[in-house]
Design a protein around this motif. Structure first.
Motif, PDB file in Angstrom:
ATOM      1  N   PHE A  54       0.853  -1.186   0.000  1.00 26.18           N
ATOM      2  CA  PHE A  54       0.000   0.000   0.000  1.00 26.18           C
ATOM      3  C   PHE A  54       0.889   1.236   0.000  1.00 26.18           C
ATOM      4  N   CYS A  55       0.299   2.383  -0.332  1.00 27.35           N
ATOM      5  CA  CYS A  55       1.034   3.649  -0.413  1.00 27.35           C
ATOM      6  C   CYS A  55       0.534   4.617   0.650  1.00 27.35           C
ATOM      7  N   ILE A  56       1.450   5.389   1.198  1.00 27.36           N
ATOM      8  CA  ILE A  56       1.112   6.455   2.151  1.00 27.36           C
ATOM      9  C   ILE A  56       1.767   7.738   1.660  1.00 27.36           C
ATOM     10  N   ARG A  57       0.968   8.805   1.621  1.00 28.44           N
ATOM     11  CA  ARG A  57       1.486  10.125   1.246  1.00 28.44           C
ATOM     12  C   ARG A  57       2.430  10.613   2.343  1.00 28.44           C
ATOM     13  N   LYS A  58       3.584  11.099   1.953  1.00 29.54           N
ATOM     14  CA  LYS A  58       4.598  11.526   2.926  1.00 29.54           C
ATOM     15  C   LYS A  58       4.131  12.700   3.782  1.00 29.54           C
ATOM     16  N   ALA A  59       3.175  13.475   3.305  1.00 34.25           N
ATOM     17  CA  ALA A  59       2.654  14.605   4.079  1.00 34.25           C
ATOM     18  C   ALA A  59       1.546  14.187   5.053  1.00 34.25           C
ATOM     19  N   ALA A  60       1.151  12.922   5.033  1.00 28.93           N
ATOM     20  CA  ALA A  60       0.095  12.445   5.927  1.00 28.93           C
ATOM     21  C   ALA A  60       0.552  12.523   7.382  1.00 28.93           C
ATOM     22  N   HIS A  61      -0.398  12.780   8.268  1.00 31.33           N
ATOM     23  CA  HIS A  61      -0.122  12.945   9.690  1.00 31.33           C
ATOM     24  C   HIS A  61       0.584  11.718  10.283  1.00 31.33           C
ATOM     25  N   SER A  62       0.212  10.530   9.850  1.00 33.96           N
ATOM     26  CA  SER A  62       0.759   9.308  10.440  1.00 33.96           C
ATOM     27  C   SER A  62       1.990   8.776   9.715  1.00 33.96           C
ATOM     28  N   TYR A  63       2.427   9.458   8.657  1.00 33.95           N
ATOM     29  CA  TYR A  63       3.530   8.935   7.845  1.00 33.95           C
ATOM     30  C   TYR A  63       4.807   8.693   8.663  1.00 33.95           C
ATOM     31  N   GLU A  64       5.244   9.661   9.428  1.00 38.16           N
ATOM     32  CA  GLU A  64       6.519   9.529  10.159  1.00 38.16           C
ATOM     33  C   GLU A  64       6.502   8.327  11.085  1.00 38.16           C
ATOM     34  N   ALA A  65       5.447   8.176  11.866  1.00 41.35           N
ATOM     35  CA  ALA A  65       5.372   7.052  12.800  1.00 41.35           C
ATOM     36  C   ALA A  65       5.310   5.723  12.049  1.00 41.35           C
ATOM     37  N   LEU A  66       4.517   5.661  11.000  1.00 41.35           N
ATOM     38  CA  LEU A  66       4.395   4.417  10.241  1.00 41.35           C
ATOM     39  C   LEU A  66       5.707   4.054   9.551  1.00 41.35           C
ATOM     40  N   SER A  67       6.397   5.034   9.018  1.00 39.27           N
ATOM     41  CA  SER A  67       7.648   4.750   8.304  1.00 39.27           C
ATOM     42  C   SER A  67       8.765   4.287   9.251  1.00 39.27           C
ATOM     43  N   ARG A  68       8.644   4.562  10.544  1.00 35.27           N
ATOM     44  CA  ARG A  68       9.640   4.122  11.521  1.00 35.27           C
ATOM     45  C   ARG A  68       9.258   2.813  12.205  1.00 35.27           C
TER      46      ARG A  68
ATOM     47  N   HIS B  34       4.839   9.886  -2.237  1.00 33.40           N
ATOM     48  CA  HIS B  34       4.369   8.763  -1.438  1.00 33.40           C
ATOM     49  C   HIS B  34       5.513   7.779  -1.198  1.00 33.40           C
ATOM     50  N   ASP B  35       5.329   6.925  -0.226  1.00 40.28           N
ATOM     51  CA  ASP B  35       6.188   5.762  -0.044  1.00 40.28           C
ATOM     52  C   ASP B  35       5.326   4.520  -0.213  1.00 40.28           C
ATOM     53  N   ILE B  36       5.912   3.477  -0.766  1.00 40.46           N
ATOM     54  CA  ILE B  36       5.241   2.190  -0.918  1.00 40.46           C
ATOM     55  C   ILE B  36       5.701   1.305   0.235  1.00 40.46           C
ATOM     56  N   PHE B  37       4.756   0.768   0.967  1.00 41.89           N
ATOM     57  CA  PHE B  37       5.027  -0.125   2.089  1.00 41.89           C
ATOM     58  C   PHE B  37       4.733  -1.555   1.653  1.00 41.89           C
ATOM     59  N   ILE B  38       5.667  -2.452   1.907  1.00 45.61           N
ATOM     60  CA  ILE B  38       5.449  -3.876   1.658  1.00 45.61           C
ATOM     61  C   ILE B  38       5.456  -4.560   3.013  1.00 45.61           C
ATOM     62  N   VAL B  39       4.350  -5.235   3.322  1.00 44.19           N
ATOM     63  CA  VAL B  39       4.150  -5.853   4.627  1.00 44.19           C
ATOM     64  C   VAL B  39       3.985  -7.362   4.446  1.00 44.19           C
TER      65      VAL B  39
ATOM     66  N   ILE C  60       6.606  -4.852   8.531  1.00 47.51           N
ATOM     67  CA  ILE C  60       6.919  -3.970   7.401  1.00 47.51           C
ATOM     68  C   ILE C  60       8.307  -4.365   6.918  1.00 47.51           C
ATOM     69  N   GLU C  61       8.351  -4.999   5.757  1.00 48.55           N
ATOM     70  CA  GLU C  61       9.601  -5.551   5.238  1.00 48.55           C
ATOM     71  C   GLU C  61      10.372  -4.580   4.366  1.00 48.55           C
ATOM     72  N   ARG C  62       9.656  -3.685   3.706  1.00 48.01           N
ATOM     73  CA  ARG C  62      10.342  -2.804   2.766  1.00 48.01           C
ATOM     74  C   ARG C  62       9.565  -1.512   2.594  1.00 48.01           C
ATOM     75  N   LEU C  63      10.303  -0.444   2.423  1.00 50.12           N
ATOM     76  CA  LEU C  63       9.758   0.885   2.181  1.00 50.12           C
ATOM     77  C   LEU C  63      10.426   1.408   0.915  1.00 50.12           C
ATOM     78  N   ILE C  64       9.622   1.780  -0.078  1.00 49.87           N
ATOM     79  CA  ILE C  64      10.151   2.228  -1.364  1.00 49.87           C
ATOM     80  C   ILE C  64       9.737   3.673  -1.598  1.00 49.87           C
ATOM     81  N   ASP C  65      10.709   4.538  -1.847  1.00 58.16           N
ATOM     82  CA  ASP C  65      10.445   5.950  -2.131  1.00 58.16           C
ATOM     83  C   ASP C  65       9.788   6.060  -3.507  1.00 58.16           C
ATOM     84  N   ALA C  66       8.635   6.715  -3.554  1.00 54.87           N
ATOM     85  CA  ALA C  66       7.921   6.907  -4.810  1.00 54.87           C
ATOM     86  C   ALA C  66       7.489   8.371  -4.949  1.00 54.87           C
ATOM     87  N   GLY C  67       8.398   9.294  -4.706  1.00 62.76           N
ATOM     88  CA  GLY C  67       8.087  10.721  -4.843  1.00 62.76           C
ATOM     89  C   GLY C  67       7.305  11.236  -3.657  1.00 62.76           C
TER      90      GLY C  67
END
Length: 148
Positions: free
Chosen positions: A39-53, A118-123, A109-116
Motif C-alpha cells: 500500500f502507499c502512504i502520502r509523505k505529508a500524511a499525519h501518520s507517515y513519520e510514525a508508520l515509516s519508523r 508517497h512511499d510504498i510499504f510492503i508488509v 513492514i519488510e520494505r519501504l520504497i520511495d515513490a516521490g
C-alpha cells in the motif's frame, strides 16, 4: 488516488510509544506467496513519520457496516476520534485489530520504497482473520456496497 475518490478500502494501524497512529489507505494489493500486502502512504500524511519508523502494523479491510469508521480515518479533523477501544481488540502483547473488519491482517513492514510524494510499504502478513460480510467500497465520491 485517494484524493479523487476512485476507491479507498483499508486502514493501517500501528502502536508507538506516543500512542496509536492510523491511516486510511487506498485498497491494499495482495500477494499469496509469500503472504504480503502493498500500500502507499502520502509523505505529508499525519501518520507517515510514525508508520515509516515502525517494524509492524495491522491492516483492516472494512465491511459494509464500517462506514463510520472509514469516515473517522479519512478526515484529519476527526483524528482524535480514531481507535474507539470498544471497536478495537488487542491480544496481550499484540498489535490491535479492528474487531468488525471484513479482513484483519497483522504483519511486519519488510520494505519501504520511495515513490516521490508517497512511499510504498510492503508488509509480510503473519496473521490473518476474516469474517463473512460484504465489503465497503468507496467509488465516485460515495460509499457503496457490493452485496456479493
Amino acid at each position: 488516488m485517494s484524493g479523487d475518490g476512485c476507491g479507498r478500502g483499508g486502514m493501517c494501524r500501528i502502536r508507538i510509544s506516543q500512542g496509536d497512529v492510523g491511516q486510511f489507505v487506498d485498497p491494499p494489493l495482495l500477494s499469496t506467496d509469500p503472504a504480503s500486502v502493498l500500500f502507499c502512504i502520502r509523505k505529508a500524511a499525519h501518520s507517515y513519520e510514525a508508520l515509516s519508523r515502525s517494524s509492524h502494523c495491522s491492516i483492516a479491510i472494512l465491511s459494509d457496516t464500517d462506514q463510520a469508521e472509514a469516515e473517522r480515518f479519512s478526515s484529519a479533523q476527526r483524528f482524535n476520534e480514531r481507535f474507539d477501544p470498544s471497536l478495537w481488540m488487542r491480544e496481550f502483547g499484540q498489535l490491535p485489530e479492528f474487531e468488525n473488519a471484513l479482513i484483519s491482517m497483522v504483519g511486519s513492514i519488510e520494505r519501504l520504497i520511495d515513490a516521490g510524494t508517497h512511499d510504498i510499504f510492503i508488509v509480510n502478513i503473519t496473521s490473518i482473520r476474516r469474517r463473512n460480510a460484504d465489503p465497503l467500497v468507496y467509488f465516485d465520491r460515495r460509499y457503496r456496497t457490493l452485496n456479493i
